[in-house]
Design a protein around this motif. Structure first.
Motif, PDB file in Angstrom:
ATOM      1  N   LYS A  85      48.533  30.126  52.718  1.00  0.00           N
ATOM      2  CA  LYS A  85      48.633  30.421  51.272  1.00  0.00           C
ATOM      3  C   LYS A  85      48.285  31.885  51.069  1.00  0.00           C
ATOM      4  O   LYS A  85      47.232  32.332  51.544  1.00  0.00           O
ATOM      5  CB  LYS A  85      47.705  29.498  50.503  1.00  0.00           C
ATOM      6  CG  LYS A  85      48.183  28.062  50.629  1.00  0.00           C
ATOM      7  CD  LYS A  85      47.265  27.067  49.991  1.00  0.00           C
ATOM      8  CE  LYS A  85      47.945  25.697  49.962  1.00  0.00           C
ATOM      9  NZ  LYS A  85      47.059  24.618  49.646  1.00  0.00           N
ATOM     10  N   LEU A  86      49.173  32.597  50.389  1.00  0.00           N
ATOM     11  CA  LEU A  86      49.003  34.046  50.286  1.00  0.00           C
ATOM     12  C   LEU A  86      48.758  34.479  48.856  1.00  0.00           C
ATOM     13  O   LEU A  86      49.382  33.968  47.926  1.00  0.00           O
ATOM     14  CB  LEU A  86      50.256  34.728  50.838  1.00  0.00           C
ATOM     15  CG  LEU A  86      50.389  34.499  52.343  1.00  0.00           C
ATOM     16  CD1 LEU A  86      51.824  34.333  52.761  1.00  0.00           C
ATOM     17  CD2 LEU A  86      49.728  35.625  53.108  1.00  0.00           C
ATOM     18  N   ILE A  87      47.828  35.428  48.709  1.00  0.00           N
ATOM     19  CA  ILE A  87      47.542  35.989  47.383  1.00  0.00           C
ATOM     20  C   ILE A  87      47.676  37.505  47.498  1.00  0.00           C
ATOM     21  O   ILE A  87      47.087  38.118  48.399  1.00  0.00           O
ATOM     22  CB  ILE A  87      46.110  35.623  46.938  1.00  0.00           C
ATOM     23  CG1 ILE A  87      45.935  34.103  46.883  1.00  0.00           C
ATOM     24  CG2 ILE A  87      45.775  36.259  45.596  1.00  0.00           C
ATOM     25  CD1 ILE A  87      44.507  33.647  46.672  1.00  0.00           C
ATOM     26  N   ALA A  88      48.466  38.099  46.607  1.00  0.00           N
ATOM     27  CA  ALA A  88      48.640  39.554  46.639  1.00  0.00           C
ATOM     28  C   ALA A  88      47.546  40.212  45.796  1.00  0.00           C
ATOM     29  O   ALA A  88      47.138  39.684  44.770  1.00  0.00           O
ATOM     30  CB  ALA A  88      50.011  39.906  46.084  1.00  0.00           C
ATOM     31  N   ILE A  89      47.076  41.373  46.267  1.00  0.00           N
ATOM     32  CA  ILE A  89      46.120  42.151  45.470  1.00  0.00           C
ATOM     33  C   ILE A  89      46.848  43.426  45.064  1.00  0.00           C
ATOM     34  O   ILE A  89      47.465  44.092  45.903  1.00  0.00           O
ATOM     35  CB  ILE A  89      44.870  42.529  46.306  1.00  0.00           C
ATOM     36  CG1 ILE A  89      44.186  41.268  46.820  1.00  0.00           C
ATOM     37  CG2 ILE A  89      43.920  43.372  45.480  1.00  0.00           C
ATOM     38  CD1 ILE A  89      42.994  41.564  47.736  1.00  0.00           C
ATOM     39  N   THR A  90      46.790  43.739  43.782  1.00  0.00           N
ATOM     40  CA  THR A  90      47.565  44.891  43.330  1.00  0.00           C
ATOM     41  C   THR A  90      46.827  45.675  42.254  1.00  0.00           C
ATOM     42  O   THR A  90      45.915  45.154  41.616  1.00  0.00           O
ATOM     43  CB  THR A  90      48.935  44.432  42.783  1.00  0.00           C
ATOM     44  OG1 THR A  90      49.646  45.555  42.316  1.00  0.00           O
ATOM     45  CG2 THR A  90      48.792  43.459  41.644  1.00  0.00           C
ATOM     46  N   ALA A  91      47.258  46.931  42.075  1.00  0.00           N
ATOM     47  CA  ALA A  91      46.744  47.720  40.952  1.00  0.00           C
ATOM     48  C   ALA A  91      47.608  47.396  39.748  1.00  0.00           C
ATOM     49  O   ALA A  91      48.748  46.960  39.896  1.00  0.00           O
ATOM     50  CB  ALA A  91      46.852  49.202  41.290  1.00  0.00           C
TER      51      ALA A  91
END
Ligand SMILES: Nc1ncnc2c1ncn2[C@@H]1O[C@H](COP(=O)(O)OP(=O)(O)OP(=O)(O)O)[C@@H](O)[C@H]1O
Length: 461
Positions: free
Chosen positions: A77-83
């Protein structure tokens, strides 16, 4: 709680320290990587259950890493971290396999909630569903009937413009698929295709889902779907279920051309194509005062009505054969064709659930039976068991008159039974039942009200 470790990929030490401390305090095992290469090496030996991936990494693209990790282990399960400035990249990450995304700065509580939701299988995709790439082509709309040829021409024509589109049709007729086809052929195709299902979003959060809100005590900043769709297509599914106050807010956004998140007065320009869908007839809703006329006329620039499957002639067989091939390829099954009797049943059936019902039938057949031909006994009982009109005399020659289903009933009771059966057959949709009975929806509403049955908003009950 996850048995498998959580992998955090971020090259900023303070982030790694904060995220690791928060998640370890909550009882998770945490691994950290500062680069793409380190993440690939660690994931090969440790098989993490969840990976949080910063989209900007010193040695490569976070989206590429998300794609590689998903290809290697589809269960991860993938979670993106972004500005904040790169929300479009977060949407792109979701198209490549991420379930959710976190926008910096990330509050510890929000991080824990996101992990809990991810483990429970709940993703932002409950509301925001980037369409899988292979589902968004007009080619994906099967059916050569004249009715569908007209729809394809309208889709091609509208795709080249920025006009709002209002798609109506019974449940399962392909409204969302048609919307995706418009997006895919349009100048907005490089932006996101974002769907908000107005009928399932909670009434008290739908405004925030649409417009977003600024950071508040206990709730980090939320980006609304209108903003996620910027440069792309916003699909408001089942728009007639929006409350009147929400309709007013939507109209305000469309008139001003500005998305103003809750809690602020400064907005951002809204630059997306809007597509709305409705299962109920929006004109009936306008007439009944449940849908604002000014909003309807603003949205209904190009109307598209998808006909029910039963009106599309041989399309049902064409869709069934194409889908049979596709499902068999995916499930490694051996069905090649439908028997003549099955085709006749398919052509005869009313398909109240339309193409979705047909898909479910095929799915059921290929999972439970063996090919190469779909025969009548392979069909679900409700299709094969339907009493067929006897066209030849029975061999014994004795006349067997069918039992009279109306015996002992008054005309009013028979009418009520017929109306209730039609509504139930239409999955609760009054406009669909009305069409099947050849009367207007308002006639049915009046009858239901006379019988003391709720007919709220023309929606399912
Ligand atoms: N013309 C078509 N050819 C092949 N598949 C189709 C076609 N139209 C719809 N489908 C498939 O049928 C299913 C239902 O389609 P979709 O969700 O777009 O319908 P809908 O009208 O939006 O349904 P609902 O009103 O219930 O939300 C999907 O699996 C979709 O891919």
């Amino acid at each position: 709680m996850s048995q498998k470790p959580i992998l955090i990929v971020d090259d900023v030490d303070t982030h790694l320290t904060l995220f690791t401390a928060t998640l370890e305090a909550a009882g998770y095992t945490v691994l950290s990587a500062r680069s793409r290469a380190e993440a690939l090496a660690l994931s090969a030996t440790t098989a993490p259950g969840i990976a949080l991936v910063d989209l900007v990494l010193p040695d490569g693209d976070g989206i590429e890493l998300i794609k590689t990790l998903k290809d290697r282990d589809p269960s991860i399960k993938l979670i993106a971290i972004t500005a904040f400035a790169s929300v479009d990249r977060a949407v792109s990450a979701m198209r490549n396999g991420a379930m959710d995304f976190l926008v910096k700065p990330i509050e510890p509580e929000h991080l824990k909630t996101t992990i809990t939701n991810t483990l429970a299988g709940r993703s932002i995709g409950q509301y925001v569903q980037p369409y899988p790439a292979d589902e968004v082509e007009t080619d994906g709309l099967i059916g050569s009937s004249d009715l569908m040829q007209d729809i394809y021409s309208t889709i091609r024509a509208v795709a080249g413009s920025a006009a709002s589109v209002f798609i109506t049709g019974e449940n399962g007729t392909g409204k969302v698929k048609a919307a995706a086809a418009i997006h895919d052929q349009s100048g907005y195709k490089d932006g996101a295709f974002v769907k908000l299902d107005c009928s399932t979003a909670a009434p008290n959060t739908i405004e925030a889902e649409l417009l977003g809100h600024i950071a508040m005590p206990g709730a980090p900043e939320k980006i609304g779907v209108a903003e996620l769709a910027n440069g792309g297509t916003l699909l408001l599914d089942e728009i007639c279920t929006l409350s009147l106050p929400m309709q007013a807010r939507l109209l305000n956004m469309l008139q001003s051309g500005v998305i103003t998140p809750i809690g602020t007065t400064s907005g951002r320009p809204a630059e997306f194509r809007l597509i709305c869908t409705s299962t109920v007839d929006p004109r009936t809703e306008v007439q009944a005062g449940r849908f604002r006329a000014d909003l309807f006329y603003r949205l209904n620039v190009v109307p598209i009505h998808l006909p029910p499957l039963r009106a599309r002639g041989l399309d049902v067989v064409e869709i069934a054969e194409t889908e049979l091939d596709r499902l068999c390829a995916r499930e490694e099954r051996e069905f090649r064709t439908l028997s003549t009797e099955v085709k006749a049943i398919f052509l005869d059936h009313a398909w109240p659930g339309n193409i979705r019902e047909l898909m479910n039938v095929l799915w059921n057949v290929i999972v439970l039976h063996d090919g190469p031909v779909v025969n009548v006994p392979d069909l679900p009982p409700y299709l094969r068991g339907a009493p067929r009109v006897q066209r030849t005399p029975n061999p014994g020659g004795a006349s067997q008159a069918p039992a009279n289903p109306f015996a002992g009933k008054t005309l009013a009771e028979i009418e009520r039974n017929a109306v209730e059966a039609a509504i139930s057959h239409a999955g609760g949709s009054i406009p669909t039942a009305a069409r099947a009975l050849g009367v207007s929806p308002s006639t049915l509403y009046r009858k239901l009200e006379g019988w003391g049955r709720p007919a709220r908003g023309g929606r399912k009950f």
